[in-house]
Motif scaffolding. Structure first.
Motif, short mmCIF file in Angstrom:
data_model
loop_
_atom_site.label_atom_id
_atom_site.label_comp_id
_atom_site.label_asym_id
_atom_site.label_seq_id
_atom_site.Cartn_x
_atom_site.Cartn_y
_atom_site.Cartn_z
N PHE A 1 0.20 0.96 -9.33
CA PHE A 1 1.08 1.45 -8.27
C PHE A 1 2.03 2.48 -8.87
O PHE A 1 2.56 2.26 -9.96
N TYR A 58 3.11 -8.22 -4.75
CA TYR A 58 2.29 -7.02 -4.63
C TYR A 58 0.90 -7.34 -4.07
O TYR A 58 0.12 -6.43 -3.80
N GLU A 90 9.57 3.95 -2.91
CA GLU A 90 8.36 3.95 -2.08
C GLU A 90 7.12 4.00 -2.95
O GLU A 90 7.07 4.73 -3.95
N ILE A 91 6.11 3.25 -2.56
CA ILE A 91 4.83 3.31 -3.25
C ILE A 91 4.11 4.56 -2.78
O ILE A 91 3.81 4.71 -1.60
N THR A 92 3.86 5.47 -3.72
CA THR A 92 3.21 6.73 -3.37
C THR A 92 1.74 6.74 -3.78
O THR A 92 1.00 7.66 -3.43
N TYR A 93 1.32 5.73 -4.52
CA TYR A 93 -0.07 5.61 -4.96
C TYR A 93 -0.36 4.14 -5.17
O TYR A 93 0.46 3.41 -5.74
N ALA A 94 -1.51 3.70 -4.69
CA ALA A 94 -1.94 2.32 -4.88
C ALA A 94 -3.44 2.29 -5.16
O ALA A 94 -4.22 2.92 -4.44
N ASP A 152 0.84 -1.19 0.00
CA ASP A 152 0.00 0.00 0.00
C ASP A 152 0.88 1.25 0.00
O ASP A 152 2.11 1.16 0.13
N THR A 153 0.24 2.38 -0.10
CA THR A 153 0.94 3.65 -0.08
C THR A 153 1.82 3.74 1.16
O THR A 153 1.38 3.40 2.26
N ALA A 171 8.35 -0.57 -2.35
CA ALA A 171 7.91 -1.38 -3.49
C ALA A 171 8.74 -2.66 -3.54
O ALA A 171 9.98 -2.58 -3.51
N VAL A 212 5.61 4.27 -8.09
CA VAL A 212 6.81 4.09 -7.26
C VAL A 212 7.72 5.29 -7.49
O VAL A 212 8.06 5.61 -8.63
#
Length: 159
Positions: free
Chosen positions: A125, A105, A132-136, A3-4, A8, A127
């Motif tokens: 997603f 994922y 870092e995942i900034t949107y999911a 998740d955000t 990743a 990245v």
């Protein structure tokens, strides 16, 4: 499911880009982030074709913020290259034939009634350069496409 705010999951997989090359997420971040990973159940299917063609149609919005789009599916890279060619896709497609990326994922789903198992849920997603995942965004309904403007905004925010 990641998740955000999560790191990743890194991976290495075949990349269909006209040829078949190797793609390692962590090695691409410095030059290509933000990276948009658009998971889709399967090439040559109606909604998946619509989704990938919509990303292609909107590719300039991602280019404007130096974001890089990749599709991800369980299809072989050879099938993905044919899919790219038939639909004039200019971005690469990552082959997750062994379902490792889908598992990492947390976006695996089955179509029990069709006997199809372990394909990707339609999900996106973003990245950033730090991995870092900034949107999911993940859909449990394979007929629902992402909000493309929202993905574009997330890529711009991660740039």
């Amino acid at each position: 499911m990641v998740d955000t705010g999560d790191a990743a999951p890194d991976f290495t997989a075949p990349l269909a880009n006209g040829d078949v090359d190797s793609f390692t997420l962590s090695e691409r971040l410095e030059d290509e982030a933000p990276i948009v990973l658009a998971f889709f159940p399967g090439a040559f299917t109606g909604v998946c074709t619509d989704e990938m063609c919509t990303f292609q149609d909107r590719l300039s919005a991602f280019d404007d913020v130096d974001a890089t789009v990749y599709g991800v599916s369980r299809d072989t890279p050879f099938a993905q290259n044919e899919f790219r060619e038939q639909n004039d896709l200019e971005f690469g497609l990552i082959s997750d034939l062994n379902k490792e990326i889908i598992a990492d994922y947390g976006v695996e789903m089955d179509f029990d009634d069709m006997g199809v198992y372990g394909v990707a849920k339609r999900s996106v997603f973003v990245v950033d350069a730090d991995g870092e995942i900034t949107y999911a965004w993940v859909s449990d309904d394979p007929g629902v496409e992402p909000e493309y403007a929202e993905v574009e905004d997330a890529a711009a925010d991660a740039a």
